[in-house]
Scaffold this motif. Structure first.
Motif, PDB file in Angstrom:
ATOM      1  N   ILE A 520       0.862  -1.191   0.000  1.00 24.54           N
ATOM      2  CA  ILE A 520       0.000   0.000   0.000  1.00 24.54           C
ATOM      3  C   ILE A 520       0.890   1.230   0.000  1.00 24.54           C
ATOM      4  N   ASP A 521       0.615   2.143  -0.926  1.00 25.79           N
ATOM      5  CA  ASP A 521       1.446   3.360  -1.019  1.00 25.79           C
ATOM      6  C   ASP A 521       1.276   4.248   0.213  1.00 25.79           C
ATOM      7  N   GLY A 522       0.046   4.351   0.703  1.00 23.91           N
ATOM      8  CA  GLY A 522      -0.176   5.193   1.877  1.00 23.91           C
ATOM      9  C   GLY A 522      -1.404   4.744   2.653  1.00 23.91           C
ATOM     10  N   GLU A 523      -1.363   4.874   3.986  1.00 26.18           N
ATOM     11  CA  GLU A 523      -2.481   4.437   4.828  1.00 26.18           C
ATOM     12  C   GLU A 523      -2.702   5.465   5.936  1.00 26.18           C
ATOM     13  N   MET A 524      -3.974   5.902   6.094  1.00 26.59           N
ATOM     14  CA  MET A 524      -4.367   6.831   7.158  1.00 26.59           C
ATOM     15  C   MET A 524      -5.675   6.351   7.776  1.00 26.59           C
ATOM     16  N   VAL A 525      -5.933   6.767   8.993  1.00 26.03           N
ATOM     17  CA  VAL A 525      -7.232   6.575   9.648  1.00 26.03           C
ATOM     18  C   VAL A 525      -7.730   7.949  10.091  1.00 26.03           C
ATOM     19  N   VAL A 526      -8.953   8.260   9.725  1.00 30.65           N
ATOM     20  CA  VAL A 526      -9.544   9.559  10.119  1.00 30.65           C
ATOM     21  C   VAL A 526     -10.780   9.295  10.956  1.00 30.65           C
ATOM     22  N   ASP A 527     -11.048  10.207  11.900  1.00 34.14           N
ATOM     23  CA  ASP A 527     -12.224  10.054  12.770  1.00 34.14           C
ATOM     24  C   ASP A 527     -13.454  10.620  12.080  1.00 34.14           C
ATOM     25  N   GLY A 528     -14.548  10.771  12.841  1.00 33.38           N
ATOM     26  CA  GLY A 528     -15.788  11.249  12.252  1.00 33.38           C
ATOM     27  C   GLY A 528     -15.709  12.663  11.738  1.00 33.38           C
ATOM     28  N   TYR A 529     -14.702  13.426  12.204  1.00 30.05           N
ATOM     29  CA  TYR A 529     -14.523  14.807  11.735  1.00 30.05           C
ATOM     30  C   TYR A 529     -13.402  14.918  10.702  1.00 30.05           C
ATOM     31  N   ASN A 530     -12.994  13.744  10.149  1.00 31.98           N
ATOM     32  CA  ASN A 530     -11.929  13.696   9.137  1.00 31.98           C
ATOM     33  C   ASN A 530     -10.596  14.207   9.659  1.00 31.98           C
ATOM     34  N   LYS A 531     -10.352  14.006  10.942  1.00 29.99           N
ATOM     35  CA  LYS A 531      -9.070  14.362  11.528  1.00 29.99           C
ATOM     36  C   LYS A 531      -8.210  13.096  11.639  1.00 29.99           C
ATOM     37  N   PRO A 532      -6.903  13.195  11.316  1.00 35.38           N
ATOM     38  CA  PRO A 532      -6.052  12.004  11.387  1.00 35.38           C
ATOM     39  C   PRO A 532      -5.965  11.438  12.795  1.00 35.38           C
ATOM     40  N   VAL A 533      -5.922  10.074  12.867  1.00 32.00           N
ATOM     41  CA  VAL A 533      -5.835   9.359  14.138  1.00 32.00           C
ATOM     42  C   VAL A 533      -4.501   8.597  14.158  1.00 32.00           C
ATOM     43  N   ASP A 534      -3.918   8.499  15.375  1.00 29.63           N
ATOM     44  CA  ASP A 534      -2.656   7.777  15.518  1.00 29.63           C
ATOM     45  C   ASP A 534      -2.865   6.299  15.169  1.00 29.63           C
ATOM     46  N   LEU A 535      -2.066   5.795  14.219  1.00 27.10           N
ATOM     47  CA  LEU A 535      -2.214   4.417  13.738  1.00 27.10           C
ATOM     48  C   LEU A 535      -1.505   3.401  14.613  1.00 27.10           C
ATOM     49  N   SER A 536      -0.524   3.826  15.375  1.00 21.59           N
ATOM     50  CA  SER A 536       0.360   2.877  16.047  1.00 21.59           C
ATOM     51  C   SER A 536      -0.362   2.034  17.090  1.00 21.59           C
ATOM     52  N   THR A 537      -1.473   2.544  17.652  1.00 18.28           N
ATOM     53  CA  THR A 537      -2.165   1.800  18.708  1.00 18.28           C
ATOM     54  C   THR A 537      -3.358   1.014  18.193  1.00 18.28           C
ATOM     55  N   LEU A 538      -3.699   1.166  16.927  1.00 16.91           N
ATOM     56  CA  LEU A 538      -4.901   0.527  16.398  1.00 16.91           C
ATOM     57  C   LEU A 538      -4.577  -0.843  15.815  1.00 16.91           C
ATOM     58  N   LYS A 539      -5.563  -1.745  15.880  1.00 25.94           N
ATOM     59  CA  LYS A 539      -5.413  -3.057  15.265  1.00 25.94           C
ATOM     60  C   LYS A 539      -5.330  -2.916  13.744  1.00 25.94           C
ATOM     61  N   ALA A 540      -4.487  -3.722  13.143  1.00 23.10           N
ATOM     62  CA  ALA A 540      -4.319  -3.693  11.673  1.00 23.10           C
ATOM     63  C   ALA A 540      -4.221  -5.126  11.183  1.00 23.10           C
TER      64      ALA A 540
END
Length: 558
Positions: A520-540
């Motif tokens: 994958i060239d790039g991966e982000m997670v955004v919340d309900g307000y389209n703000k970036p969320v820290d990926l390091s603590t989330l399940k993947a």
């Protein structure tokens, strides 16, 4: 020297004007008269530019046609040649011609020589013919000499034979006087010979051709020499390719086939020459597009990775009506060659699928495997898929487990692409013992098959999630993308994503190698307000390690 010069001048003066000789001193005029009386006995009006000799008796260039020559021309059986020789005899050149004729008739009536047959070749008349040729080998004409050498090779005469030795020696002495066509024949006929004297003779002929390559002026000789390119120096091959480019217009379809197959065998991808012969091939009538020609050209273009859509369209249109007559090997060869070129002709491949459905019992397992891999490479699905795949699965159930590990992986991966893989096929391939077998070989091969295993595991996980116990599944190392392979486009894309993420730590992953084999060239997670969320603590779940421990927040999107 001075007196000779004066004498010749006096002869010329006395010819143009007899009175001039009378005005010369006696010392000069005397010898001139003697020379004139000796030298002008036949013709006093001969010009200086004319050749010496008698005009009424021209030099014979061709010997008269004898009765032996007529009998050789009319001979219909080997015995006729032997009887004619025994009755009339002849010169060494005629003996060579008779031996060549006898061999031609032997091949025509009895097929190939089955080795050195003493009973057959100890005939007294044949031996006398060979002795006459050997004794007078210096009088044999160049063309007959080259042909009789080939004849002795065809007769499988042992290398110790005296007649063969004398012919070989004479050919070696005459190499500079042979034409380029004779040299081409020597290379063509002697390329497969392994006797030391034959190898030396062919090498000497090749050296002569390298020195005299500019003399070559016909397409047939060029195609024959290129077809034997494995025995030639790179310099001579480059020059022959230039000659072929120059003479491409006069190539026959068979010459084009020889040239292309030879280039493919030597992996010489001469694009200008391939373009030229492709253009002239399109001008040929349909009668010259034979099935062997089409199959060989498909192989050559596939091996050299040379695409020419017009030629492929023509070959496909010529081959399509003949598909029912093809053998399974021919179907597999043609499909595989076109598959390497990523060129899909739907009617032709539909005909290939129908051919398998109608003749499945004639296909070997390897031929079917190659057909499946080609269909997967092109992403081709037959219109009558049920009939085709029903017969495929019957064979796969019986023979798939017996295939060697690499081929087995290729076939199952192809079934995944064609959406025909069954769970028990997939689970068998992701067992640890199978994964270990694929770790042998070059680095590129290991990486390639590791990627295919990841694709197989992903298919099993996504399409049959209940069939895969992740706790007992083997760990397949991901295929890592080296930084050196990052293109300018990907690099600029990642920079744009970094600016979009605002530079926050852990808000963006780039170049993500997933457990499914994809990067994958790039991966982000955004919340309900389209703000970036820290990926390091989330399940993947797509990462080999599974990522962090927290679930994706409510309303968030990856």
């Amino acid at each position: 020297m001075a007196s000779r010069l004066v004498g010749r001048c006096v002869r010329l003066l006395s010819w143009s004007s007899p009175q001039a000789a009378a005005r010369l001193p006696p010392a000069a005029a005397g010898p001139a008269e003697v020379l004139r009386s000796k030298g002008w006995l036949w013709d006093t009006q001969r010009f200086l530019c004319e050749k010496t000799g008698i005009k009424d008796e021209p030099y014979p260039t061709t010997p008269p046609h004898t009765q032996l020559d007529e009998l050789l021309d009319k001979a219909a059986a080997p015995e006729d040649v032997l009887c004619a020789w025994a009755e009339h005899g002849g010169s060494g050149n005629q003996a060579a011609a008779a031996l060549v004729r006898w061999t031609q008739l032997m091949l025509k009536t009895r097929g190939e020589f089955e080795g050195h047959d003493p009973e057959q070749q100890m005939d007294a008349r044949l031996q006398d013919m060979m002795r006459s040729m050997s004794r007078q080998v210096s009088a044999v004409w160049n063309g007959n000499l080259v042909n009789v050498l080939r004849t002795l090779w065809v007769m499988k005469v042992p290398s110790t034979d005296a007649a063969l030795g004398s012919v070989q020696t004479e050919v070696l002495w005459r190499l500079r006087r042979l034409t380029y066509k004779h040299l081409g024949h020597l290379v063509d006929w002697g390329a497969a010979r392994r006797a030391p004297r034959d190898v030396a003779l062919v090498s000497a002929a090749l050296k002569q051709l390298e020195l005299r390559w500019t003399e070559i002026a016909d397409a047939k000789t060029v195609s024959v020499l290129i077809a034997n390119g494995g025995h030639m120096s790179p310099t001579l091959m480059d020059r022959l390719e230039d000659k072929a480019l120059e003479l491409a217009e006069s190539f026959s379809a068979e010459d084009i086939r020889k040239v292309c197959v030879s280039l493919a065998a030597q992996s010489r991808r001469s694009v200008p020459l391939l373009r030229a012969v492709s253009y002239h091939l399109l001008q040929k009538p349909s009668s010259e597009f034979t099935t062997p020609l089409i199959l060989d050209l498909a192989f050559a273009y596939g091996k050299l990775n040379f695409n020419h859509s017009q030629v492929f369209q023509r070959m496909a249109s010529e081959l399509l009506p003949r598909v029912p007559e093809l053998s399974p090997l021919d179907v597999m060869r043609c499909a595989k060659s076109l598959g390497f070129l990523k060129w899909l002709h739907f009617p032709l491949f539909e005909a290939f699928a129908e051919h398998y459905a109608a003749n499945s019992q004639k296909y070997s397992t390897l031929q079917l495997c190659n057909l499946l891999m080609t269909f997967a490479r092109l992403g081709f699905q037959p219109s009558a898929g049920d009939e085709f795949y029903n017969k495929v699965h019957v064979v796969m159930e019986e023979f798939l487990t017996g295939l060697e590990p690499f081929l087995q992986t290729d076939v199952v991966w192809s079934l995944c692409v064609l959406q025909q893989a069954k769970p028990h096929h997939l689970t068998r391939l992701i067992q640890q013992n199978h994964v270990d077998k694929l770790s042998e070989g070059s680095l590129a091969q290991v990486e390639n098959y590791r990627l295919k295993l990841l694709h197989i595991a992903a298919t099993l996980n996504l399409e049959n999630p209940g069939s895969w116990d992740s706790a007992r599944s083997p760990s397949i190392p991901p295929v890592l993308t080296s930084s050196s392979s990052v293109s300018d486009l990907r690099s600029s894309l990642r920079e744009a994503l970094q600016s979009l993420a605002g530079g926050g730590a852990g808000a963006l992953r780039t170049g993500v190698d997933t457990m499914y084999g994809w990067t994958i060239d790039g991966e982000m997670v955004v919340d309900g307000y389209n703000k970036p969320v820290d990926l390091s603590t989330l399940k993947a779940p797509h990462l080999p390690g599974g990522g962090g421990t927290q679930n994706l927040p409510e309303g968030a999107r990856r």
